[in-house]
Motif scaffolding. Structure first.
Motif, PDB file in Angstrom:
ATOM      1  N   ALA A   1       0.975  -1.148  -0.041  1.00 40.39           N
ATOM      2  CA  ALA A   1       0.119  -0.043   0.114  1.00 40.39           C
ATOM      3  C   ALA A   1       0.854   1.263   0.107  1.00 40.39           C
ATOM      4  O   ALA A   1       0.558   2.261  -0.615  1.00 40.39           O
ATOM      5  CB  ALA A   1      -1.020  -0.078   1.213  1.00 40.39           C
ATOM      6  N   ASN A   2       1.936   1.119   0.674  1.00 41.00           N
ATOM      7  CA  ASN A   2       3.025   2.273   0.556  1.00 41.00           C
ATOM      8  C   ASN A   2       3.629   2.501  -0.664  1.00 41.00           C
ATOM      9  O   ASN A   2       3.637   3.706  -0.881  1.00 41.00           O
ATOM     10  CB  ASN A   2       4.089   1.784   1.721  1.00 41.00           C
ATOM     11  CG  ASN A   2       3.936   2.961   2.979  1.00 41.00           C
ATOM     12  OD1 ASN A   2       3.744   4.154   2.913  1.00 41.00           O
ATOM     13  ND2 ASN A   2       3.932   2.403   4.032  1.00 41.00           N
ATOM     14  N   LEU A   3       3.752   1.642  -1.467  1.00 43.20           N
ATOM     15  CA  LEU A   3       4.454   1.463  -2.675  1.00 43.20           C
ATOM     16  C   LEU A   3       3.227   1.957  -3.760  1.00 43.20           C
ATOM     17  O   LEU A   3       3.761   2.182  -4.783  1.00 43.20           O
ATOM     18  CB  LEU A   3       5.067   0.416  -3.115  1.00 43.20           C
ATOM     19  CG  LEU A   3       6.346   0.040  -1.960  1.00 43.20           C
ATOM     20  CD1 LEU A   3       6.762  -1.229  -2.466  1.00 43.20           C
ATOM     21  CD2 LEU A   3       7.405   0.931  -2.411  1.00 43.20           C
ATOM     22  N   GLY A   4       2.124   1.844  -3.302  1.00 45.16           N
ATOM     23  CA  GLY A   4       1.002   1.962  -4.253  1.00 45.16           C
ATOM     24  C   GLY A   4       0.772   0.871  -5.409  1.00 45.16           C
ATOM     25  O   GLY A   4       0.342   1.343  -6.388  1.00 45.16           O
ATOM     26  N   TRP A   5       1.348  -0.003  -5.021  1.00 43.91           N
ATOM     27  CA  TRP A   5       1.102  -1.391  -5.899  1.00 43.91           C
ATOM     28  C   TRP A   5      -0.011  -2.124  -5.907  1.00 43.91           C
ATOM     29  O   TRP A   5      -0.344  -3.101  -6.488  1.00 43.91           O
ATOM     30  CB  TRP A   5       1.968  -2.426  -5.451  1.00 43.91           C
ATOM     31  CG  TRP A   5       3.441  -1.724  -5.663  1.00 43.91           C
ATOM     32  CD1 TRP A   5       3.850  -0.923  -6.685  1.00 43.91           C
ATOM     33  CD2 TRP A   5       4.635  -2.624  -5.656  1.00 43.91           C
ATOM     34  NE1 TRP A   5       5.037  -0.665  -6.654  1.00 43.91           N
ATOM     35  CE2 TRP A   5       5.771  -1.704  -6.310  1.00 43.91           C
ATOM     36  CE3 TRP A   5       5.126  -3.793  -5.221  1.00 43.91           C
ATOM     37  CZ2 TRP A   5       7.005  -1.967  -6.194  1.00 43.91           C
ATOM     38  CZ3 TRP A   5       6.442  -4.083  -5.318  1.00 43.91           C
ATOM     39  CH2 TRP A   5       7.245  -3.372  -5.897  1.00 43.91           C
ATOM     40  N   VAL A   6      -1.236  -1.889  -4.839  1.00 41.87           N
ATOM     41  CA  VAL A   6      -2.394  -2.645  -4.599  1.00 41.87           C
ATOM     42  C   VAL A   6      -3.151  -2.595  -5.729  1.00 41.87           C
ATOM     43  O   VAL A   6      -3.509  -1.500  -6.380  1.00 41.87           O
ATOM     44  CB  VAL A   6      -3.193  -2.226  -3.302  1.00 41.87           C
ATOM     45  CG1 VAL A   6      -4.213  -2.874  -3.123  1.00 41.87           C
ATOM     46  CG2 VAL A   6      -2.120  -2.402  -2.002  1.00 41.87           C
ATOM     47  N   GLY A   7      -3.679  -3.738  -6.311  1.00 47.51           N
ATOM     48  CA  GLY A   7      -4.660  -3.669  -7.309  1.00 47.51           C
ATOM     49  C   GLY A   7      -3.792  -4.010  -8.743  1.00 47.51           C
ATOM     50  O   GLY A   7      -4.703  -4.286  -9.597  1.00 47.51           O
TER      51      GLY A   7
ATOM     52  N   VAL B   1      -8.117  -8.310  -0.684  1.00 48.52           N
ATOM     53  CA  VAL B   1      -7.408  -7.255  -0.092  1.00 48.52           C
ATOM     54  C   VAL B   1      -6.566  -6.586  -1.119  1.00 48.52           C
ATOM     55  O   VAL B   1      -6.650  -5.417  -1.406  1.00 48.52           O
ATOM     56  CB  VAL B   1      -6.445  -7.622   0.964  1.00 48.52           C
ATOM     57  CG1 VAL B   1      -5.668  -6.215   1.549  1.00 48.52           C
ATOM     58  CG2 VAL B   1      -7.221  -8.121   2.452  1.00 48.52           C
ATOM     59  N   LEU B   2      -6.080  -7.395  -1.930  1.00 48.52           N
ATOM     60  CA  LEU B   2      -5.088  -6.777  -3.015  1.00 48.52           C
ATOM     61  C   LEU B   2      -5.526  -6.585  -4.387  1.00 48.52           C
ATOM     62  O   LEU B   2      -4.811  -6.018  -5.256  1.00 48.52           O
ATOM     63  CB  LEU B   2      -3.886  -7.833  -3.268  1.00 48.52           C
ATOM     64  CG  LEU B   2      -2.991  -8.131  -1.492  1.00 48.52           C
ATOM     65  CD1 LEU B   2      -1.765  -9.060  -1.829  1.00 48.52           C
ATOM     66  CD2 LEU B   2      -2.352  -6.922  -1.249  1.00 48.52           C
ATOM     67  N   THR B   3      -6.564  -6.980  -4.576  1.00 42.98           N
ATOM     68  CA  THR B   3      -7.166  -6.737  -6.046  1.00 42.98           C
ATOM     69  C   THR B   3      -7.950  -5.620  -6.002  1.00 42.98           C
ATOM     70  O   THR B   3      -8.549  -4.913  -5.286  1.00 42.98           O
ATOM     71  CB  THR B   3      -7.785  -7.915  -6.748  1.00 42.98           C
ATOM     72  OG1 THR B   3      -8.974  -7.874  -5.703  1.00 42.98           O
ATOM     73  CG2 THR B   3      -7.215  -9.089  -6.886  1.00 42.98           C
ATOM     74  N   GLY B   4      -7.747  -4.845  -7.117  1.00 43.33           N
ATOM     75  CA  GLY B   4      -8.597  -3.683  -7.618  1.00 43.33           C
ATOM     76  C   GLY B   4      -9.908  -3.882  -8.443  1.00 43.33           C
ATOM     77  O   GLY B   4     -10.039  -5.047  -8.886  1.00 43.33           O
ATOM     78  N   ARG B   5     -10.510  -3.026  -8.946  1.00 41.63           N
ATOM     79  CA  ARG B   5     -11.642  -3.125  -9.645  1.00 41.63           C
ATOM     80  C   ARG B   5     -11.356  -3.950 -11.160  1.00 41.63           C
ATOM     81  O   ARG B   5     -12.006  -4.868 -11.539  1.00 41.63           O
ATOM     82  CB  ARG B   5     -12.309  -2.071 -10.047  1.00 41.63           C
ATOM     83  CG  ARG B   5     -13.663  -2.034 -10.426  1.00 41.63           C
ATOM     84  CD  ARG B   5     -14.258  -0.637 -10.544  1.00 41.63           C
ATOM     85  NE  ARG B   5     -13.128   0.540 -11.290  1.00 41.63           N
ATOM     86  CZ  ARG B   5     -13.317   0.649 -12.659  1.00 41.63           C
ATOM     87  NH1 ARG B   5     -14.226  -0.153 -13.258  1.00 41.63           N
ATOM     88  NH2 ARG B   5     -12.463   1.533 -13.499  1.00 41.63           N
ATOM     89  N   ASP B   6     -10.103  -3.736 -11.472  1.00 37.17           N
ATOM     90  CA  ASP B   6      -9.758  -4.396 -12.756  1.00 37.17           C
ATOM     91  C   ASP B   6      -9.092  -5.922 -12.677  1.00 37.17           C
ATOM     92  O   ASP B   6      -9.181  -6.637 -13.615  1.00 37.17           O
ATOM     93  CB  ASP B   6      -8.847  -3.529 -13.687  1.00 37.17           C
ATOM     94  CG  ASP B   6      -9.667  -2.243 -13.996  1.00 37.17           C
ATOM     95  OD1 ASP B   6     -10.949  -2.345 -14.529  1.00 37.17           O
ATOM     96  OD2 ASP B   6      -9.096  -1.451 -14.147  1.00 37.17           O
TER      97      ASP B   6
END
Lengths: 290, 276
Positions: free
Chosen positions: A145-151, A230-235
């Motif tokens: 999350a800190n690295l902005g990689w989630v999703g 937790v780790l996937t985004g919409r796409d």
């Protein structure tokens, strides 16, 4: 007792008894019990299949439990507008990617641990199986999350590898343990380097082991829910998360959900039907060594 | 091995560090080192933490015991060959390879109090309808039953592998000496297959402790409106991802992890005993 031996024994114990035996009370009791067992374990899955062909009105109607007019609407709804095929692709891509990479790392690691008897590393692999997945997810989520990689796909593949590498290493270790050391010794005498012996002699022989590790890894990744939640985004949503999200709407569309779960479980059931030998040997790897 | 260290060392170390801080809110917000304060508040929490720990214990012990008994029964039935054995094997493989989310959804429909098949089925035998997952009193027991459905076959398959690798001679010798079927099982087969039983117990205990998918899909966050199905896993998940209470969640994780290690240590002690 090696993993492969066990499979063969489990698969073909026909040598134990002659074929034409009398109907004793025990054999009748056993037949009844076996039918019951199959009904208990397969029945609910058949119910899921039946429900996926029912309208929501029929699902609510208990008098139409078995006799109803089958429809395909649920499947059309799921595959048609749900963007469901996208989730199928996501699940597949993440499962294949993480399985492949885990094998690339896990197979040589297992070889090293098996041959150079690195007991401590082996213990650590076992530890990785004991640690609850959530205790990996909490710290890694913080970092990702800190690295902005989630999703992203990358994060999903990476996080699944945390689970799959210990699994495939563990399975491959017990497989390599069952291969005789003389194989490498002979190939070294014949002039191969240790690396060459691994690639040209051991690797071709380990195809069944690699298949076992690969199939189990694929199933674990395909079935994974918590990491994806937790780790996937919409796409990048995977199938389990998509199915779970069906419920969050006000009314539950049971027909569509059951159709979605059937689509999700179909690949796994096909794997189980045709490759059950590998699943069993993966599960029992190391178990019969005591 | 670098990757093993990365795999376990970093997450554990980072969790341990976070558990000593008051990190919460956004992952980017600054936090302070507060020592063992989180541990103190967690261990004093008789509202959520200890009930969740107790539920985790009940669920795990219940699942392992029931699955071991039922699994042994099935394994013994499948031990000798018969026609159609392959099909029985494949069909008992299905419950635990099928996606857990699908299993949870399927049981939610079957156990639905009004339209589900479970109550309809009980009705045929004149048994009154049960609330199953919809009541706080029966939720955990129902989930335990679903878990037994899902994982008894796995235990059975592991035990079966152990049983088929046993030699026939001790069993036959006991039969000739006039031992009953039960005596042969209890005094001959069981001691021989004991190492495999322990492996099955360890594997199942590890997984049962970590049960998440089934509980979360059927009961949602916090294990239902009265936290009736909240285990430690669900509790940590809520703390961390619902309330973003990273410090406290990490402390619960460390305590949870120590508990698991203690259980595993006890089980391996038993195993060494049986090996000796």
């Amino acid at each position: 007792m090696s993993a492969t031996d066990t499979v063969e024994k489990t698969m073909s114990p026909t040598h134990r008894r002659p074929k034409n035996r009398k109907r004793t009370p025990y054999s009748i009791f056993r037949t009844v019990m076996l039918v019951l067992i199959v009904a208990i374990f397969v029945g609910p899955l058949l119910w899921m299949l039946l429900s996926s062909f029912k309208t929501n009105v029929d699902i609510q109607n208990t008098s139409k439990a078995f006799i109803f007019e089958p429809i395909l609407e649920n499947y059309r709804a799921v595959i048609g507008d749900g963007g469901y095929l996208r989730f199928v692709f996501n699940s597949l891509w993440i499962a294949v990617g993480s399985t492949g990479l885990s094998l690339v790392i896990g197979v040589p690691a297992a070889y090293a641990m098996s041959r150079f008897s690195m007991q401590k590393s082996a213990m650590l692999v076992l530890m990785a199986r004991i640690i609850p997945a959530i205790s990996l997810l909490v710290p890694w989520f913080y970092v990702f999350a800190n690295l902005g990689w989630v999703g992203s796909y990358g994060v999903m593949i990476l996080s699944h590898m945390f689970i799959l590498i210990p699994v495939s290493t563990y399975i491959m270790m017990s497989f390599f343990d069952s291969l005789p050391l003389e194989l490498e010794e002979a190939s070294l005498v014949d002039g191969l380097t240790p690396i060459g012996a691994f690639f040209r002699i051991l690797l071709p022989l380990s195809v069944p082991g690699i298949a076992t590790a690969g199939i189990l890894s694929f199933i674990f990744s395909w079935n994974n829910f918590m990491f994806a939640l937790v780790l996937t985004g919409r796409d990048t949503k995977t199938l389990p998360v998509a199915v779970f999200n069906f419920v969050s709407y006000a009314s539950i569309d049971w027909g569509a959900i059951m159709a979605a779960t059937v689509v999700m479980t179909l690949p796994i059931i096909v794997i189980a039907l045709f490759l059950q030998k590998y699943i069993v040997s993966g599960l029992t790897a190391g178990a019969t060594k005591g | 091995m670098a990757f093993v260290a990365l795999l376990i060392g970093f997450p554990l170390g980072w969790t341990l560090y976070l558990s000593l801080t008051n990190a919460q809110g956004s992952v980017r917000s600054p936090f302070d080192f507060i020592g063992f304060e989180n541990y103190g508040s967690v261990l004093a929490d008789t509202d959520r933490f200890w009930p969740a720990a107790a539920r985790t214990g009940v669920f795990t012990v219940g699942a392992v015991v029931l699955e071991l008994i039922a699994g042994m029964g099935i394994a013994l039935l499948l031990r000798r060959s018969f026609r159609g054995q392959k099909w029985v094997r494949v069909s008992i493989l299905l419950p635990f390879v099928v996606t857990p989310v699908a299993v949870a959804m399927m049981w939610r429909l079957i156990l639905e109090p009004n339209i589900g098949f479970a109550n309809q089925f009980l009705g045929w035998f004149g048994i009154p309808a049960q609330p199953w997952l919809s009541s706080p009193e029966t939720s955990l027991a129902t989930l335990l039953l679903v878990d037994v459905w899902e994982f008894t076959p796995m235990v059975a398959i592991i035990l079966l592998a152990g049983l088929t690798s046993l030699p026939d001679e001790p069993d036959e010798a006991a039969r000739i000496d006039g031992a009953s079927a039960w005596q042969r099982f209890w005094y001959v087969t069981l001691p021989l297959v004991r190492p495999v039983v322990i492996v099955a117990v360890v594997l199942r205990a590890i997984d049962a402790l970590k049960t998440f998918d089934l509980l979360y899909v059927t009961k949602g966050q916090g294990g239902g409106s009265f936290n009736e199905a909240e285990t430690l896993n669900i509790y940590v998940y809520g703390l961390n991802f619902q309330y973003n209470n990273f410090g406290v969640a990490s402390a619960v994780l460390i305590i949870f992890f120590l508990m698991i290690l203690a259980v595993m240590w006890l089980l391996t002690l038993r195993k060494k005993e049986s090996d000796a």
